[in-house]
Each structure stands twice: as structure tokens, then as C-alpha cells.
Design a protein around this motif. Structure first.
Motif, short mmCIF file in Angstrom:
data_model
loop_
_atom_site.label_atom_id
_atom_site.label_comp_id
_atom_site.label_asym_id
_atom_site.label_seq_id
_atom_site.Cartn_x
_atom_site.Cartn_y
_atom_site.Cartn_z
N PRO A 48 26.33 30.23 31.64
CA PRO A 48 26.14 31.53 32.31
C PRO A 48 24.78 32.13 31.98
N PRO A 49 24.09 32.70 32.96
CA PRO A 49 22.76 33.27 32.74
C PRO A 49 22.79 34.65 32.08
N PHE A 50 23.98 35.21 31.92
CA PHE A 50 24.15 36.49 31.22
C PHE A 50 25.50 36.46 30.51
N PRO A 51 25.71 37.35 29.54
CA PRO A 51 26.93 37.27 28.72
C PRO A 51 28.21 37.49 29.54
N ILE A 52 29.11 36.53 29.46
CA ILE A 52 30.45 36.63 30.06
C ILE A 52 31.42 36.13 28.99
N SER A 53 32.46 36.88 28.73
CA SER A 53 33.38 36.48 27.66
C SER A 53 34.06 35.16 28.00
N ARG A 54 34.42 34.41 26.98
CA ARG A 54 35.13 33.14 27.19
C ARG A 54 36.43 33.36 27.94
N LYS A 55 37.08 34.48 27.64
CA LYS A 55 38.35 34.79 28.29
C LYS A 55 38.16 34.96 29.80
N LEU A 56 37.13 35.69 30.19
CA LEU A 56 36.88 35.91 31.62
C LEU A 56 36.45 34.62 32.31
N LEU A 57 35.62 33.82 31.64
CA LEU A 57 35.20 32.55 32.22
C LEU A 57 36.40 31.63 32.44
N ALA A 58 37.28 31.57 31.44
CA ALA A 58 38.48 30.73 31.56
C ALA A 58 39.36 31.24 32.69
N PHE A 59 39.48 32.55 32.82
CA PHE A 59 40.28 33.13 33.90
C PHE A 59 39.67 32.77 35.26
N TYR A 60 38.36 32.88 35.39
CA TYR A 60 37.66 32.54 36.63
C TYR A 60 37.94 31.08 37.02
N ARG A 61 37.82 30.19 36.04
CA ARG A 61 38.10 28.77 36.31
C ARG A 61 39.56 28.58 36.76
N ASP A 62 40.48 29.29 36.11
CA ASP A 62 41.89 29.19 36.47
C ASP A 62 42.12 29.64 37.92
N MET A 63 41.45 30.70 38.33
CA MET A 63 41.60 31.20 39.70
C MET A 63 41.08 30.18 40.71
N ILE A 64 39.93 29.58 40.41
CA ILE A 64 39.38 28.56 41.30
C ILE A 64 40.35 27.39 41.43
N GLU A 65 40.88 26.95 40.29
CA GLU A 65 41.83 25.82 40.31
C GLU A 65 43.10 26.19 41.07
N ALA A 66 43.54 27.43 40.95
CA ALA A 66 44.75 27.86 41.65
C ALA A 66 44.56 27.80 43.16
N VAL A 67 43.40 28.23 43.61
CA VAL A 67 43.11 28.21 45.05
C VAL A 67 42.95 26.77 45.53
N GLU A 68 42.21 25.97 44.77
CA GLU A 68 42.00 24.57 45.18
C GLU A 68 43.31 23.79 45.14
N GLY A 69 44.23 24.18 44.29
CA GLY A 69 45.51 23.49 44.19
C GLY A 69 46.58 24.02 45.11
N SER A 70 46.23 25.04 45.90
CA SER A 70 47.23 25.66 46.77
C SER A 70 47.57 24.83 47.99
N GLY A 71 46.71 23.83 48.27
CA GLY A 71 46.93 23.01 49.46
C GLY A 71 46.45 23.67 50.74
N GLN A 72 45.83 24.87 50.58
CA GLN A 72 45.30 25.60 51.74
C GLN A 72 46.29 25.61 52.89
N THR A 73 47.40 26.28 52.67
CA THR A 73 48.48 26.35 53.67
C THR A 73 48.26 27.48 54.67
N LEU A 74 47.01 27.84 54.88
CA LEU A 74 46.72 29.05 55.65
C LEU A 74 46.49 28.81 57.13
N GLU A 75 46.32 27.57 57.53
CA GLU A 75 46.01 27.29 58.93
C GLU A 75 47.15 27.71 59.86
N VAL A 76 48.37 27.77 59.35
CA VAL A 76 49.52 28.14 60.19
C VAL A 76 49.60 29.64 60.43
N LEU A 77 48.82 30.42 59.68
CA LEU A 77 48.86 31.87 59.82
C LEU A 77 47.97 32.34 60.97
#
Length: 333
Positions: A166-195
Motif C-alpha cells: 500500500p502506498p499509504f498506511p492501511i491497517s492489516r485488519k482493513l486490508l484483510a477485510f478488503y481482500r475478503d470482500m473481493i474474494e466474496a464477490v469473485e466467489g459469488s458466481g455472479q448470479t446477477l444476469e437473471v436480475l
């Protein structure tokens, strides 16, 4: 040698005296207020990474259609240059345009009545834009579901590099949370096309609205309008209200009362609130990463949005049953 704004003025007006003032808004583009003979206009030099000719054409078409067909609110309209164009191309590769200036002040959402008015505006906007007919050949912008296409410099590789160093201070907790959110979206299977899909503003926050006499009268900043999941509009503004009201259910119910007076949704759409919330915030964060790589200082905005994402996701989990009950009660056909 003329500055870009002087070049812009010369393209639209013949030998006039003018006054230019700064604006307290506009983080994506460079924006000024132009005053000529007592009339005010908005001048904008667009971010060359995020605004294309196709994007301006889409924004112009949508705002013109809204201006011609909607009485509920006003929108900025693109002026024509002396050569009858909607914009000019500047030497440094960016685009510039002049639009009408709308009167009003940023609305507040401090009371239930103001929350209801905010909801009514968001629902009314979504309902009216839903009526736009499109074909397969029209440019549709970038859906927030394509979170690695939001900014050309925010590729999966550059985002990974950003997170690793990171180019500026970001807590490890927030970085880990950010990664978790990205993984959650990528693992969702993108079931949104039916909406259901439609054009979505993506930025209907109070900062992009104007109010007069406690009524929202103007909608600004169509930079991120694109074809997307229809329920995304409600999701974004609802999350904004949750943040602004610190999760007040009185304010949330008032927002939904106003929204549902103009627009309804299906139970299937409502079930995707959490996923759409994650997609929205991640896309905004990716946009700021792209802005960082374009040389813009984003630390404050990036941290602010990442912390808001963490708080809102936690709040949605803790209040899932009560919120879902309100959503079904107000929004389902």
C-alpha cells in the motif's frame, strides 16, 4: 498560450468578458463555474482515463431525454459549441464541455421527512430511467459488476500490487477485510444476469443532488451512469443513508416509504442486497486505486470508503432480519 479552460471558453463563446470561480465539488474531473453577463455555467475538463467520447455521448443523450420528459427534477444540459458540438477535444488528450448551471443547495437528511424525500427522488429517478429503450449497439458504459474495468489503471494485477504494498498506511485488519470482500464477490458466481437491468446513475448521494425549499430539484454528476443491475441504484443510496443516519431504522423506513412511492422491486432482487453492496464499494475502491496510479492523491477518500464498507457490512449482518422485513414490506410488488 491559452489554458484548457480559456480554450474551452473560446470554443463556446465569442469575445466575451467572464469570471471563473472554483467549486467545492468534483473529485473526478476538474470543474469551474463560469459567469458571463450575469448567467452561470459549469465548465468541466474530464478525466482522460475515465471519460471517453462515447461516455459523453451517452451522458448527453440521457440528460437530454430526462430534460425533455421529466418534471420531477432538473439535470445539467450540454451546451453546443460555436461549431455545434457537445464537447471539445483538448491537446493533452482530455475532453471538455460546458453545461447549464442548476440552482439549489446540497439537501440534508437529518429528519424522517428529508429521508423520505431522498428516497422519493432515488425511486423516481430509477423509475424514469428504466423507461429508456436500448439496443445492442448503444454504448452502455461500465457496469459496476465489472469491477476490474472501472478504471483502466485498476487492473487485477495493479490492485494486487496495491494491496501487497500500500502506498499509504492501511491497517492489516482493513486490508484483510478488503481482500475478503473481493474474494466474496469473485466467489459469488455472479448470479446477477437473471436480475432486471437498466441504466443506473451509481452516485445518487446527497452530494450530487440539489434542493430548494426542502424538495430535491436537481440531479448532478452522471459520470458513472451505465447499464447495470436495476436494484443497484436503491442499494447504493440505501447504504449512503445507513451511513449518514448511523443505521436509524426510522430514517431507513422513511427512505423506503419515499422510494416505494415511485418504484418497486422483486423479492429476488432484494435477496442480492449484500452482494450488490459489496460490489458497489469494491468498485469505488478500485476506482480510487486507478486514480492513485494516475497520480491523484486518494488516501483520505480511499480510507473513508473502506471504513464505511466495513461498518455497513457489519451493520447489514447484524440487522439483516429487520431490514429484510422492511424491504419486503415496502418494495415487493
Amino acid at each position: 498560450m491559452n489554458t484548457p479552460f480559456e480554450t474551452l471558453i473560446c470554443a463556446y463563446f465569442n469575445h466575451v468578458e467572464y469570471n471563473i470561480t472554483d467549486v467545492p465539488f468534483g473529485q473526478t474531473n476538474t470543474t469551474k463555474i463560469l459567469e458571463i453577463d450575469g448567467h452561470q455555467y459549469i465548465m468541466r475538463i474530464y478525466n482522460k482515463y475515465t471519460k471517453s467520447i462515447e461516455g459523453i455521448e451517452l451522458e448527453s443523450e440521457i440528460t437530454t431525454t430526462l430534460d425533455n420528459n421529466v418534471d420531477m427534477f432538473e439535470v445539467p444540459i450540454f451546451l453546443r459549441t460555436l461549431n455545434n458540438a457537445k464537447y471539445i477535444e483538448l491537446e493533452e488528450g482530455s475532453l471538455g464541455a460546458v453545461t447549464t448551471f442548476l440552482q439549489g443547495a446540497v439537501p440534508q437528511i437529518m429528519s424522517a421527512e428529508q429521508a423520505r424525500e431522498f428516497g422519493r427522488l432515488v425511486g423516481g429517478f430509477s423509475a424514469r430511467v428504466r423507461e429508456f429503450s436500448v439496443d445492442n449497439h448503444i454504448y452502455r458504459g461500465t457496469s459496476f459488476t465489472k469491477m476490474y474495468d472501472i478504471h483502466p489503471l485498476a487492473t487485477s494485477q495493479s490492485i494486487r500490487s496495491f494491496l501487497e504494498n500500500p502506498p499509504f498506511p492501511i491497517s492489516r485488519k482493513l486490508l484483510a477485510f478488503y481482500r475478503d470482500m473481493i474474494e466474496a464477490v469473485e466467489g459469488s458466481g455472479q448470479t446477477l444476469e437473471v436480475l432486471p437491468h437498466q441504466f443506473v446513475h451509481h452516485d445518487l448521494l446527497i452530494y450530487n443532488l440539489l434542493a430548494q425549499n426542502n424538495k430535491v430539484t436537481g440531479v448532478l454528476d452522471f459520470d458513472f451512469i451505465s447499464w447495470d443491475v436495476a436494484f443497484m441504484e436503491c442499494t447504493i443510496s440505501l447504504n449512503h443513508l445507513i451511513h449518514e443516519s448511523e443505521g436509524s431504522f426510522e430514517m431507513i423506513e422513511s427512505f423506503l416509504t419515499g422510494y416505494s412511492s415511485e418504484r418497486k422491486h422483486s423479492s429476488q432482487e432484494i435477496e442480492h442486497l449484500m452482494l450488490l453492496t459489496q460490489i458497489y464499494y469494491i468498485s469505488v475502491l478500485h476506482f480510487y486505486i486507478g486514480q492513485h496510479y494516475a497520480g491523484i492523491t486518494v488516501e483520505h477518500n480511499f480510507i473513508f470508503i473502506l471504513q464505511q464498507l466495513e461498518r455497513n457490512i457489519q451493520w447489514l449482518h447484524q440487522n439483516e432480519y429487520q431490514l429484510q422485513t422492511l424491504l419486503y414490506e415496502h418494495l415487493v410488488h
